[in-house]
Scaffold this motif. Structure first.
Motif, PDB file in Angstrom:
ATOM      1  N   ILE A  31      16.254 -34.341  11.737  1.00 41.32           N
ATOM      2  CA  ILE A  31      15.478 -34.095  12.946  1.00 41.32           C
ATOM      3  C   ILE A  31      16.225 -33.059  13.782  1.00 41.32           C
ATOM      4  CG2 ILE A  31      14.427 -36.408  13.012  1.00 41.32           C
ATOM      5  CD1 ILE A  31      16.346 -37.118  15.327  1.00 41.32           C
ATOM      6  N   THR A  35      15.722 -33.394  19.676  1.00 42.19           N
ATOM      7  CA  THR A  35      14.946 -34.626  19.486  1.00 42.19           C
ATOM      8  C   THR A  35      15.874 -35.830  19.540  1.00 42.19           C
ATOM      9  OG1 THR A  35      13.330 -33.452  18.119  1.00 42.19           O
ATOM     10  CG2 THR A  35      13.383 -35.855  17.932  1.00 42.19           C
ATOM     11  N   ASN A  44      12.603 -40.185  24.641  1.00 38.63           N
ATOM     12  CA  ASN A  44      11.695 -40.255  23.491  1.00 38.63           C
ATOM     13  C   ASN A  44      11.968 -41.518  22.698  1.00 38.63           C
ATOM     14  OD1 ASN A  44      10.793 -37.632  24.123  1.00 38.63           O
ATOM     15  ND2 ASN A  44      12.407 -36.723  22.879  1.00 38.63           N
ATOM     16  N   CYS A  46      11.691 -43.072  18.754  1.00 38.28           N
ATOM     17  CA  CYS A  46      11.629 -42.540  17.402  1.00 38.28           C
ATOM     18  C   CYS A  46      10.701 -43.372  16.517  1.00 38.28           C
ATOM     19  CB  CYS A  46      13.020 -42.428  16.788  1.00 38.28           C
ATOM     20  SG  CYS A  46      14.036 -43.879  16.928  1.00 38.28           S
TER      21      CYS A  46
END
Length: 104
Positions: A31, A35, A44, A46
């Motif tokens: 990734i 990210t 975020n 996952c």
């Protein structure tokens, strides 16, 4: 602290324990580094696939990834430590030595 934050903090902690940079771990799990940074910062969440890759890359058991017990505030941790020591007073000298070694 919500689940995204707890999980991100735990991933960061485990990554650092393995002495891996964000760049290296992101390469290992395929990734982008930004990210991974977003995941570690709790911005975020996952996917299950990425979680599985993280578990494999960090060489941990899945449950270890979700062990947030130590991510408590200092006051709560001190209370819990004190309670543990009250129940096992014979361990106090050992704990003292460990703490002294860490602080010095």
């Amino acid at each position: 602290m919500n689940l995204k934050n707890k999980l991100g903090k735990r991933i960061k902690e485990l990554r650092k324990n393995k002495r891996l940079s964000q760049e290296k771990l992101s390469e290992m799990i395929d990734i982008a580094q930004n990210t991974l940074s977003g995941i570690e910062n709790g911005d975020n969440f996952c996917t299950a696939e990425t979680l599985e890759k993280i578990i494999i890359a960090l060489e941990i058991e899945p449950l270890e990834l979700f062990d947030f017990g130590h991510q408590k505030d200092n006051e709560t941790l001190l209370i819990e430590i004190n309670n543990m020591l009250k129940n096992t007073p014979e361990k106090i000298p050992e704990v003292y030595k460990i703490i002294k070694a860490i602080i010095n």
